[in-house]
Structures are given as structure tokens and as C-alpha cells.
Scaffold this active site. Structure first.
Site, short mmCIF file in Angstrom:
data_model
loop_
_atom_site.label_atom_id
_atom_site.label_comp_id
_atom_site.label_asym_id
_atom_site.label_seq_id
_atom_site.Cartn_x
_atom_site.Cartn_y
_atom_site.Cartn_z
N ASN A 62 -41.17 -28.58 -24.06
CA ASN A 62 -40.58 -26.84 -24.41
C ASN A 62 -41.63 -26.35 -25.64
O ASN A 62 -41.20 -24.72 -25.42
CB ASN A 62 -38.78 -27.29 -25.29
CG ASN A 62 -38.08 -28.40 -24.05
OD1 ASN A 62 -38.97 -27.59 -22.87
ND2 ASN A 62 -37.18 -28.47 -24.62
N ARG A 419 -37.59 -17.85 -13.69
CA ARG A 419 -38.89 -18.49 -14.45
C ARG A 419 -39.63 -19.71 -13.93
O ARG A 419 -39.07 -20.89 -13.69
CB ARG A 419 -38.56 -18.49 -16.08
CG ARG A 419 -39.89 -18.44 -17.00
CD ARG A 419 -39.71 -18.25 -18.41
NE ARG A 419 -39.44 -16.87 -18.97
CZ ARG A 419 -39.03 -16.23 -19.20
NH1 ARG A 419 -38.26 -17.15 -20.06
NH2 ARG A 419 -38.96 -15.57 -19.57
N HIS A 449 -27.13 -14.77 -11.17
CA HIS A 449 -27.78 -16.36 -12.27
C HIS A 449 -25.77 -16.94 -11.84
O HIS A 449 -26.26 -18.02 -11.97
CB HIS A 449 -27.99 -16.14 -13.92
CG HIS A 449 -27.94 -17.22 -14.43
ND1 HIS A 449 -26.63 -17.32 -15.05
CD2 HIS A 449 -29.44 -18.46 -14.60
CE1 HIS A 449 -27.63 -18.76 -15.65
NE2 HIS A 449 -28.85 -19.59 -15.11
N TYR A 482 -28.34 -32.97 -16.57
CA TYR A 482 -27.37 -31.97 -16.74
C TYR A 482 -26.32 -32.55 -16.65
O TYR A 482 -25.73 -32.64 -15.86
CB TYR A 482 -27.45 -30.87 -16.40
CG TYR A 482 -29.92 -30.35 -15.92
CD1 TYR A 482 -30.31 -31.16 -16.73
CD2 TYR A 482 -29.74 -28.68 -15.85
CE1 TYR A 482 -31.89 -30.27 -17.02
CE2 TYR A 482 -30.97 -28.09 -16.38
CZ TYR A 482 -31.64 -29.01 -16.25
OH TYR A 482 -32.78 -28.08 -16.99
N ARG A 578 -25.97 -25.92 -27.72
CA ARG A 578 -26.77 -26.37 -27.66
C ARG A 578 -27.81 -26.10 -28.39
O ARG A 578 -28.50 -27.06 -28.76
CB ARG A 578 -27.16 -27.37 -26.13
CG ARG A 578 -28.41 -28.01 -25.89
CD ARG A 578 -28.83 -28.87 -24.43
NE ARG A 578 -29.93 -27.30 -24.11
CZ ARG A 578 -29.15 -26.91 -23.14
NH1 ARG A 578 -29.22 -26.84 -22.36
NH2 ARG A 578 -30.71 -25.10 -22.99
N HIS A 606 -25.07 -28.88 -20.57
CA HIS A 606 -25.97 -27.46 -19.47
C HIS A 606 -23.88 -26.38 -19.33
O HIS A 606 -24.48 -25.25 -18.56
CB HIS A 606 -26.15 -27.68 -18.64
CG HIS A 606 -27.45 -26.40 -17.76
ND1 HIS A 606 -26.70 -26.34 -16.30
CD2 HIS A 606 -28.49 -25.52 -18.31
CE1 HIS A 606 -27.54 -25.02 -16.17
NE2 HIS A 606 -28.68 -25.24 -17.56
#
Length: 725
Positions: A62, A419, A449, A482, A578, A606
Site C-alpha cells: 500500500n 486504477r 463506480h 472484503y 477505516r 469496505h
């Protein structure tokens, strides 16, 4: 005591609350705080050892992406002379200065963590060995392995006036060598390590110690055989380095062909500017300066690292043959409600709305919904959004192709701007087009999205619309790790709203006013602000006023300012964020009624949930409850097509509010309290408070809306919330 004295006493006990930019915490630093929390889980002994290693690898991966995208954007602004300040009042150069200072400490923490984990791994029989530790049989095996499998792949390069310094791939590990020719001339060479090669080579089992697992770093293996790569030369010194490049794709809005433009940008990405150079501290100074000069890297982008370069690669050490060091498998449930209708998803939806709670409940419910639509001759049309899906053969894409082949009207909205998945999505889109699917690439200036799946079915003389509305990606793999919500409904108003959102994307026309849902751009922020204003009115009228929300990130200044206003009015606000949180909670006179926590554990939180008390407080059957694909970020609210749906079915309402949200707020085993300065502290059970792990609770208790009649007698224990001071 006079009013003036009262004011003076309040000022003395509570300093003046921050104003202007000081009300916000920096977005980039908040993300780094989140990454530190992920790293802390690598030291959490409640997790199995190899899962702790996974947390370390994830935090390192990350951080790489953070530099490739977020820091790269700031470097670009500095290079372009942009001096626009962030919401918290920092210029791009000031942000980079703070980022690099934070990351210096963070990387040192990661290396200390790696050192500790490596020692623990050795204690349980998993070893990372160096050349001096090799046993004769291992060295013999490596000789053969190198010459048969590695030697043909590796390409040693000389660097001299006739051989300029080559392009170094993004995230690639490279060895640099200083050597001497027999004529006495000193030369330098490079050995790029191809990404196709594993970073760690597992050595063959030892008959004398069959339980031992031994690995060796690729760079150490190559170091053993430098004389094979540079014969006739004498190796004097060597070292390793790694580059991170600008990987943020900038799209030109006036491009004629969206797909072709993205393919061009993907090629450019591979040759992005170096924004971070990591050098092994063991590399001699002259080689270090040679690499810096050849890559033309500024001093602030050079990081000399003690320990292992590329900690993200440590995930390769997570071996399947040590299940005792991994999380124990759990039973992923299939919704009993669907089973009771003999697997007929449409019949189950007609009977009552329900939610599937991933990963505790199977993603197969979503696939079965789509597959049934494909096979049903009464289904006339299918519309689906694809933001991210599996890189391997996608079951959703295959089903959509099959539906088009069967003569159904099939529309797929494929988002090219997901991405690092752009190339995959381009290929999937072309596959579907060949099969007869109507593929729409969405807007140039907006990412699509929203997670929507619409099925139109002929039922007698009527037309029914079935909807799947999700908070996460249609990705079978991430659905196992998730936490997300899949909402199924046949509500006609929701069906019309989902159809309007699809028409907005496919037809580019401004959508009509939605009946019950809200959609971005514009609509979700307006709906959230309206509810916050209502809670402020309830508080000022003396009625209970409360807001609960769960999201991945809270960045939007307008939403944050409105929450501050609500706090000052007396609204009780509990947030589960989160990752990034630019709101500063718990500040007297500004946010003293706002509590923020972050959950980090076995699963990645998520789902997005937004709840408002409507004058009844929370939890309440009368509360307004929404699920959404959108976080509270400007990009989600202004530059993406997102969807937010109200939950009105009583059972689903109770599940989301009284089960999911309460469990998240009650968790004291994998939660962190966000502090006013942006840092965080691990939450521990208060004296007399029982330990409560939200993930464990959901793994062992059936959901409310998905349970069948047979499970009603085995109701999950009601979660009782203890509100912390």
C-alpha cells in the site's frame, strides 16, 4: 458569577476551538496513519504468524502505491509550480516534507517488524537463509537451478559510454555491480531482476529435517553466481536498489477514442518519472552515488534503507503447507432464504428484500442471480456495471456474454478508469462486444463506480424489475476478504431509479429526479447534508439526535463542516472510518460529540452505511438507513457516478442498523480510536466490558434478512452497544 467570568472560565478550561484550515487533518498524513494501523496488526499476537506477515506485506504494498499515485501527484504539482493549499492549509511542498518525515519513521518501523517476524518464523521452522547458511545439498541444487532456470532469463548489462544506463522498470529490484577487467579497468554493471521471477526461492526439503522450510532471496542467489554472469571480471562490490515511478494516469478529456487513449497512457505509465529510489544501506557509497546520478533523482526522493528492500514481496513466504499459522477456515454461508425457494432467486426477492453480507455469506448468491437471469426465457434485459472484476476468467463477464448470445438485451457499463485494472477492463470489454453485449465506457470526466445489476423480467401481463445494489466490486476474490453488502429488491420505485441511473450513463443525458435513491454527482452529498440539517433541527428542538456512519474515507470539507455544526448543536455522532479521516474528533467547541473509530482485522472493511435518527435517536426502527458505493470524498460525490439506496424493509433495516452497525461500534478487539491530532490508539475493553470481535460475531451468527424460517428459532444474540465516553 457574571457572564464575562463564565466565558473566561470556559476559555481557560477549553481553549478556543481551531478555525479555518486547522479544523482539518491532512488527507495524505491520515492515509499514512491508517497504513501504520495496518502495520500494527503485523505485531498483533492474536493473529496467526503468517497472517501477521500478510499485514506487513500489505502495508508495504500500500505504501508503494501511495508513492506511485498520491506522492507522485504532489511531486508533479511542485514541478509545475502549483502552490494551491490543501484543506488543512499546506502547500504541495509542505505536504511532501511532512510525508517524507512520517514515512522515514514508518519504514523504520516496518523493518523492525520484519526483523521480529523473521525471528518468529525461524522459531517455527520457516527460515530465510543467506549463502553462508547453505547446506551442501542445497548448494548443489542451487547450482542446477541457476543454470537451468535463472541464467537464461537474467541479462547482465554493462554501463559505459557505449552502453548507456538502461530504463529500470517500476517496482523492479536491480543489482548494481562494481568489477574489474583483467586489464585493470574498473567497470559498473546492472542486473535487473525480472518481475516474473519469485523474490524468494524455496530450497528443497532436507531429509534430516523434513519439517523445515527454507527460502533464499533472489538477490542473494544471483550474488552467488556473479562470475557466471560476468566471466573474466573480478567482482569488487555489489548492492541492490529499487525504484517507484509516477503511475497516475492523466487522461486527456479531448481524446477521440477513450479506449485507445487509455492504452497509450498505460504505455506511458511504465516509463513514469522516478519519485522514490530505495537503496540498500549495504551498497558502497560510490555505487550509491552512481545510481542516483544516472537516474537523475533529487535528494528528497532518495531513501537509504536498512534491511529488506521491497517488503511487499514477503507475501511469497506465506506457505499453504503450514495451515496452523494461518486463519482457520470458516463456513461461508449461502442465504437460507434462497434455499427455501429451491434456489429461485427471483422468487426469494419477490417474497421480501434481503441483504447478503459478504464475506460471511457467499458471493455465489450474486452469481446465481445473474445466471438465473441468463437461463430464464422470461428475462428480457440485463444491465450491469463493471468497475473491477477478476483478472482470470470472470464468471460475471461469461454470464453476460452467454445472455447476449441467447438473444437477450444486455448492457455492460465498463469503467476503464479503475486504477491498475484498466488493461484488464479493456480486454473484457472487447470480449463482450464480440459476443453482442452493448458495452458502454461511461463518461470521460466521471468514473462509474456504482455497483448495480438490473434484470427486467416478463411476468404474465406485467413487467417486473429486479435489482442488485452493492457496496463493493463484482469480484469473486475480493468478495472473500472484503466486508460488503449486496442488496436484492423488486421494489418498483427503486427499479425505476436504477434504470434512470443506467440511462444517465449510457445516454449521457441529465437524469430525471430520482424517486427514492440518490446518485452522484451532486445527489448523494445533497441528501446527506439534508439529513444532517434535520438532525441539527431535532437537537435544537430537544429531541434525540444521532448519526451513525460507516465508510472507507471521510475527506469532503463540506460534509465535515456540517458534521462539526451538528456536533456543536448536540447531535451524537459515531463514525466508523477505516482509512482516511480528515475530520478531527473530540475537540471541545468543535467536535466534542463526534467519536471516530477504525476497524482493521481479518477482513477489509469496505461497506458504506449512513444512518440518521430522525428525532428518535439510534438505533430506531424509524431511522433513515442507506447503503452506498460512495465514500464521503469529493471524488465520490462530484466526479463519480455513485448510488445510494434507502433501506425500508424492516428486517433488512434491522440487520444493517441493529446488527451490522451495532457490532462495528461495539467491537473492542480490532478497533482503533481516532484522536484529535489524527493519530490513533488501540481500543481495549473497559473494566467489566466483555471482549467483542465483530468479524468473529458475523462468522458465527446468521444474518437477519438472509436467514430462513428454520433459523428463526436460532436468532443471533442481539448486539448491545456500550457507548464510550
Amino acid at each position: 458569577m457574571s457572564a464575562v467570568e463564565n466565558a473566561a472560565e470556559r476559555t481557560a478550561s477549553h481553549p478556543e476551538p481551531p478555525k479555518g484550515p486547522a479544523r482539518f487533518y491532512n488527507r495524505e498524513l491520515s492515509w499514512l496513519q491508517f497504513n501504520r494501523r495496518v502495520l500494527e496488526e503485523a505485531l498483533n499476537r492474536r493473529h496467526p504468524l503468517l497472517e501477521r506477515l500478510r499485514f506487513l506485506s500489505t502495508s508495504a504494498s500500500n505504501l508503494d502505491e501511495f508513492y506511485m499515485v498520491r506522492a507522485a501527484g504532489l511531486y508533479g504539482q511542485v514541478a509545475a509550480g502549483v502552490a494551491t493549499v490543501s484543506a488543512d492549509g499546506l502547500t504541495p511542498s509542505e505536504q511532501l516534507e511532512k510525508i517524507n518525515a512520517f514515512v522515514t519513521d514508518l519504514v523504520a518501523e516496518k523493518q523492525r517488524c520484519w526483523t521480529a517476524l523473521k525471528a518468529e518464523l525461524a522459531e517455527v521452522g520457516i527460515h530465510l537463509v543467506e549463502p553462508r547458511d547453505l547446506k551442501p545439498l542445497e548448494r548443489e541444487w542451487l547450482d542446477n537451478e541457476f543454470m537451468t532456470r535463472l541464467f537464461p532469463i537474467l541479462t547482465p548489462l554493462n554501463v559505459d559510454p557505449a552502453h548507456p544506463f538502461p530504463f529500470i522498470q517500476n517496482r523492479a529490484l536491480t543489482l548494481v555491480v562494481k568489477m574489474q577487467h583483467p586489464d585493470g579497468k574498473l567497470m559498473k554493471g546492472l542486473i535487473p531482476i525480472p518481475s516474473q521471477l519469485d523474490r524468494f526461492i524455496r530450497l528443497p526439503g532436507d531429509p534430516d529435517d523434513p519439517k523445515a522450510i527454507r527460502f533464499m532471496r533472489m538477490e542473494s542467489v544471483i550474488g552467488l553466481f556473479l562470475d557466471e554472469l560476468y566471466p573474466t571480471f573480478t567482482i569488487i562490490a555489489q548492492g541492490a536498489f529499487r525504484v517507484l515511478r509516477d503511475s497516475d494516469v492523466e487522461f486527456q478529456e479531448d481524446a477521440e477514442d477513450l479506449t485507445r487513449a487509455y492504452e497509450t497512457q498505460l504505455r506511458r505509465r511504465r516509463r513514469g518519472n522516478v519519485i522514490r529510489l530505495e537503496i540498500d544501506a549495504a551498497m558502497p557509497e560510490d555505487l550509491r552515488q552512481f545510481v542516483i546520478d544516472e537516474l537523475e533523482v533529487a535528494d528528497e526522493a532518495v531513501f537509504v534503507k536498512q534491511g529488506l528492500l521491497g517488503l511487499a514481496d514477503t507475501c511469497q513466504l506465506i506457505v499453504r503447507d503450514r495451515p496452523d499459522l494461518l486463519f482457520k477456515p470458516f463456513n461461508i454461508r449461502f442465504p437460507e432464504r434462497i434455499r427455501e425457494f429451491n434456489g429461485d432467486v427471483f422468487a426469494a426477492i419477490r417474497a421480501k428484500d434481503f441483504v447478503v453480507h459478504h464475506p460471511y455469506e457467499s458471493f455465489d448468491a450474486v452469481l446465481q442471480y445473474l445466471r438465473q437471469a441468463v437461463a430464464d426465457p422470461n428475462v428480457m434485459a440485463i444491465k450491469w456495471t463493471l468497475y473491477r472484476t477478476s483478472r482470470e476468467k470472470s464468471p460475471i463477464v461469461e454470464a453476460l456474454k452467454e445472455a447476449a448470445d441467447a438473444g437477450k438485451s444486455v448492457t455492460a457499463v465498463v469503467e476503464l478508469k479503475a486504477r491498475f485494472d484498466e488493461s484488464t477492463n479493456i480486454n473484457l470489454a472487447r470480449e463482450m462486444e464480440k459476443a453482442g453485449v452493448h458495452v458502454v465506457y461511461g463518461f470521460v470526466e466521471l468514473k462509474t463506480h456504482a455497483k448495480l445489476g438490473l434484470v427486467v423480467r416478463r411476468e404474465g401481463n406485467d413487467i417486473a424489475t429486479y435489482c442488485h445494489i452493492g457496496t463493493g466490486n463484482y469480484h469473486p476474490h475480493t468478495a472473500r476478504i472484503y466486508t460488503d453488502l449486496s442488496f436484492f429488491t423488486a421494489d418498483r420505485a427503486i427499479g425505476r431509479d436504477v434504470a434512470r441511473i443506467f440511462n444517465f450513463v449510457t445516454g449521457y443525458g441529465k437524469p430525471q429526479d430520482l424517486e427514492v435513491m440518490a446518485a452522484s454527482p451532486n445527489g448523494i452529498r445533497a441528501r446527506i447534508l439534508e439529513h444532517i440539517r434535520d438532525e441539527i433541527r431535532h437537537a435544537k428542538a430537544g429531541r434525540p439526535a444521532a448519526i451513525w456512519a460507516k465508510m472507507n474515507a471521510l475527506v469532503d470539507p463540506q460534509i465535515i463542516a456540517s458534521l462539526y455544526e451538528a456536533s456543536e448543536a448536540g447531535v451524537e455522532i459515531d463514525l466508523v472510518v477505516r482509512g482516511i479521516c480528515c475530520l478531527r474528533p473530540g475537540i471541545p467547541g468543535l467536535s466534542e460529540n463526534i467519536r471516530v473509530k477504525s476497524l482493521i482485522g481479518r477482513f477489509l472493511e469496505h461497506s458504506r452505511i449512513y444512518c440518521f435518527g430522525r428525532g428518535e435517536g439510534l438505533p430506531s426502527p424509524k431511522a433513515a438507513v442507506y447503503i452506498s458505493s460512495a465514500d464521503m470524498m469529493p471524488r465520490n460525490l462530484d466526479r463519480r457516478v455513485e448510488a445510494m439506496v434507502p433501506i425500508t424493509n424492516p428486517t433488512v433495516h434491522e440487520q444493517i442498523l441493529d446488527q451490522i452497525m451495532l457490532a462495528n461500534l461495539k467491537d473492542n478487539q480490532q478497533s482503533w480510536q481516532i484522536l484529535p491530532d489524527g493519530s490513533s490508539v488501540r481500543i481495549k475493553p473497559a473494566p467489566g466490558e466483555e471482549p467483542f470481535n465483530a468479524h468473529q460475531y458475523f462468522m458465527t451468527n446468521p444474518s437477519l434478512s438472509g436467514r430462513g424460517q428454520a433459523l428463526k428459532e436460532n436468532m443471533p444474540p442481539r448486539v448491545r452497544l456500550t457507548v464510550r465516553d
